[in-house]
Motif scaffolding. Structure first.
Motif, short mmCIF file in Angstrom:
data_model
loop_
_atom_site.label_atom_id
_atom_site.label_comp_id
_atom_site.label_asym_id
_atom_site.label_seq_id
_atom_site.Cartn_x
_atom_site.Cartn_y
_atom_site.Cartn_z
N GLU A 103 0.81 -1.19 0.00
CA GLU A 103 0.00 0.00 0.00
C GLU A 103 0.87 1.27 0.00
OE1 GLU A 103 -2.94 2.14 3.09
OE2 GLU A 103 -3.37 0.05 2.64
N SER A 104 1.95 1.29 0.77
CA SER A 104 2.78 2.50 0.84
C SER A 104 3.51 2.75 -0.47
CB SER A 104 3.77 2.40 1.99
OG SER A 104 4.61 1.27 1.83
N VAL A 105 3.91 1.68 -1.16
CA VAL A 105 4.59 1.86 -2.45
C VAL A 105 3.60 2.35 -3.51
CG1 VAL A 105 5.87 0.69 -4.29
CG2 VAL A 105 6.38 0.17 -1.90
N VAL A 106 2.40 1.84 -3.48
CA VAL A 106 1.35 2.30 -4.40
C VAL A 106 1.07 3.78 -4.18
CG1 VAL A 106 -1.09 2.03 -5.03
CG2 VAL A 106 0.33 0.01 -4.62
N ARG A 107 1.03 4.19 -2.92
CA ARG A 107 0.81 5.60 -2.60
C ARG A 107 1.98 6.46 -3.09
NH1 ARG A 107 0.33 8.17 3.42
NH2 ARG A 107 0.01 10.30 2.72
N LEU A 108 3.21 5.98 -2.93
CA LEU A 108 4.39 6.70 -3.41
C LEU A 108 4.36 6.85 -4.92
CD1 LEU A 108 7.18 8.00 -3.06
CD2 LEU A 108 8.14 5.68 -3.00
N LEU A 116 10.89 2.54 -6.85
CA LEU A 116 11.76 1.38 -6.61
C LEU A 116 13.13 1.84 -6.13
CD1 LEU A 116 12.11 -1.69 -6.77
CD2 LEU A 116 12.86 -1.38 -9.14
N GLN A 117 13.67 2.85 -6.77
CA GLN A 117 14.97 3.39 -6.38
C GLN A 117 14.93 3.92 -4.95
OE1 GLN A 117 17.95 3.43 -7.90
NE2 GLN A 117 18.84 4.51 -6.17
N LEU A 118 13.86 4.64 -4.62
CA LEU A 118 13.76 5.22 -3.28
C LEU A 118 13.62 4.17 -2.19
CD1 LEU A 118 11.51 8.30 -4.08
CD2 LEU A 118 13.86 8.35 -3.22
N VAL A 119 12.84 3.12 -2.43
CA VAL A 119 12.65 2.12 -1.38
C VAL A 119 13.85 1.18 -1.26
CG1 VAL A 119 10.14 2.23 -1.46
CG2 VAL A 119 11.33 0.52 -2.83
N GLN A 120 14.66 1.07 -2.32
CA GLN A 120 15.85 0.21 -2.26
C GLN A 120 17.12 0.96 -1.84
OE1 GLN A 120 15.99 -1.61 -6.14
NE2 GLN A 120 14.75 -3.33 -5.46
N SER A 121 17.06 2.27 -1.84
CA SER A 121 18.24 3.07 -1.49
C SER A 121 18.35 3.20 0.02
CB SER A 121 18.14 4.44 -2.15
OG SER A 121 17.05 5.15 -1.65
N PRO A 122 19.52 3.67 0.49
CA PRO A 122 19.66 3.88 1.94
C PRO A 122 18.62 4.89 2.45
CG PRO A 122 21.80 4.03 0.85
CD PRO A 122 20.76 3.94 -0.23
#
Length: 87
Positions: free
Chosen positions: A1-6, A26-32
């Motif tokens: 749900e949070s990724v869909v919102r992003l 994807l970049q934001l959730v996989q980055s530091p």
């Protein structure tokens, strides 16, 4: 749900389509975490402090902006172009 919102939030930006929004998310959730926090802080700070100059229409953090005396209303404010934080 949070990724869909992003992804939905990123898609509201001009020029960002569905695939670009997915890639950015994807970049934001996989980055530091520091990267995402730095981006969030930069967006928040710019939104809070930046205004349009009433004299020249340029972006500035100062109201009224210290516009260059030789520019005129069609040129961006000198405060924006001379800001050391803008590269």
């Amino acid at each position: 749900e949070s990724v869909v919102r992003l992804i939905a939030a990123l898609r509201r930006l001009p020029g960002v389509g569905p695939r670009s929004a997915e890639r950015m998310a994807l970049q934001l959730v996989q980055s530091p975490a520091e990267l995402a926090n730095e981006l969030a802080d930069a967006i928040r700070l710019a939104r809070e402090k930046t205004r349009l100059c009433s004299l020249c229409g340029g972006l500035t953090e100062w109201i009224p902006a210290p516009c260059a005396p030789t520019t005129g209303a069609t040129t961006p404010c000198s405060a924006w172009w001379n800001n050391p934080w803008i590269s």
